[in-house]
Design a protein around this motif. Structure first.
Motif, PDB file in Angstrom:
ATOM      1  N   ASN A   1       0.811  -1.217   0.000  1.00  0.00           N
ATOM      2  CA  ASN A   1       0.000   0.000   0.000  1.00  0.00           C
ATOM      3  C   ASN A   1       0.844   1.267   0.000  1.00  0.00           C
ATOM      4  OD1 ASN A   1      -2.375  -1.410   0.003  1.00  0.00           O
ATOM      5  ND2 ASN A   1      -2.577  -1.376   2.229  1.00  0.00           N
ATOM      6  N   SER A   2       2.115   1.158   0.338  1.00  0.00           N
ATOM      7  CA  SER A   2       2.952   2.352   0.432  1.00  0.00           C
ATOM      8  C   SER A   2       3.473   2.816  -0.924  1.00  0.00           C
ATOM      9  CB  SER A   2       4.139   2.087   1.361  1.00  0.00           C
ATOM     10  OG  SER A   2       4.953   1.078   0.799  1.00  0.00           O
ATOM     11  N   LEU A   3       3.220   2.064  -1.974  1.00  0.00           N
ATOM     12  CA  LEU A   3       3.720   2.403  -3.302  1.00  0.00           C
ATOM     13  C   LEU A   3       2.792   3.418  -3.960  1.00  0.00           C
ATOM     14  CD1 LEU A   3       5.971   1.640  -5.273  1.00  0.00           C
ATOM     15  CD2 LEU A   3       4.437  -0.019  -6.256  1.00  0.00           C
ATOM     16  N   ASP A   4       3.326   4.579  -4.321  1.00  0.00           N
ATOM     17  CA  ASP A   4       2.532   5.642  -4.940  1.00  0.00           C
ATOM     18  C   ASP A   4       2.911   5.754  -6.410  1.00  0.00           C
ATOM     19  OD1 ASP A   4       0.973   7.827  -5.509  1.00  0.00           O
ATOM     20  OD2 ASP A   4       2.251   9.256  -4.461  1.00  0.00           O
ATOM     21  N   MET A   5       1.980   5.421  -7.297  1.00  0.00           N
ATOM     22  CA  MET A   5       2.239   5.468  -8.732  1.00  0.00           C
ATOM     23  C   MET A   5       1.700   6.763  -9.351  1.00  0.00           C
ATOM     24  SD  MET A   5       3.759   2.598  -9.470  1.00  0.00           S
ATOM     25  CE  MET A   5       3.494   2.234 -11.178  1.00  0.00           C
ATOM     26  N   GLY A   6       1.408   7.769  -8.520  1.00  0.00           N
ATOM     27  CA  GLY A   6       0.767   8.986  -8.993  1.00  0.00           C
ATOM     28  C   GLY A   6       1.698  10.024  -9.588  1.00  0.00           C
TER      29      GLY A   6
ATOM     30  N   ILE B   1       2.417  16.005   0.258  1.00  0.00           N
ATOM     31  CA  ILE B   1       2.484  15.634   1.670  1.00  0.00           C
ATOM     32  C   ILE B   1       3.878  15.997   2.168  1.00  0.00           C
ATOM     33  CG2 ILE B   1       2.431  13.737   3.309  1.00  0.00           C
ATOM     34  CD1 ILE B   1       0.563  12.290   1.368  1.00  0.00           C
TER      35      ILE B   1
ATOM     36  N   GLU C   1      -2.089  18.582  -2.761  1.00  0.00           N
ATOM     37  CA  GLU C   1      -1.887  17.141  -2.794  1.00  0.00           C
ATOM     38  C   GLU C   1      -0.553  16.719  -2.196  1.00  0.00           C
ATOM     39  OE1 GLU C   1      -2.122  16.391  -6.923  1.00  0.00           O
ATOM     40  OE2 GLU C   1      -4.306  16.317  -6.953  1.00  0.00           O
TER      41      GLU C   1
ATOM     42  N   GLU D   1       4.543  13.160  -9.546  1.00  0.00           N
ATOM     43  CA  GLU D   1       4.823  14.310  -8.690  1.00  0.00           C
ATOM     44  C   GLU D   1       3.538  14.901  -8.145  1.00  0.00           C
ATOM     45  OE1 GLU D   1       7.501  17.301 -10.103  1.00  0.00           O
ATOM     46  OE2 GLU D   1       8.464  15.886 -11.448  1.00  0.00           O
ATOM     47  N   LYS D   2       3.594  15.410  -6.924  1.00  0.00           N
ATOM     48  CA  LYS D   2       2.450  16.060  -6.295  1.00  0.00           C
ATOM     49  C   LYS D   2       2.752  17.541  -6.142  1.00  0.00           C
ATOM     50  CE  LYS D   2       0.329  12.167  -5.293  1.00  0.00           C
ATOM     51  NZ  LYS D   2      -0.260  11.557  -6.423  1.00  0.00           N
TER      52      LYS D   2
END
Length: 60
Positions: A24-29, A38, A36, A31-32
């Protein structure tokens, strides 16, 4: 052609292994930006500030 197919299968298997290990810690989104984003250090700083405020209130 067979070498390309075998290379693709090995690469895909490696990619799936990394994705599944991330959980669940993998962010495929990508750059924020803006709201958005964090920023973990700000949370730590605000926690320290509220602890100082609590200590000052307790001293009175």
């Amino acid at each position: 052609m067979l070498k390309i197919f075998v290379g693709f299968v090995i690469f895909a298997a490696l990619a799936m292994f990394v994705i599944f290990k991330g959980g669940n810690s993998l962010d495929m989104g990508g750059e924020k930006h803006g709201d958005e984003a964090i920023h973990a250090p700000s949370e730590a700083a605000s926690g320290a500030a509220s602890a100082t405020t609590t200590d000052a209130s307790a001293a009175k």
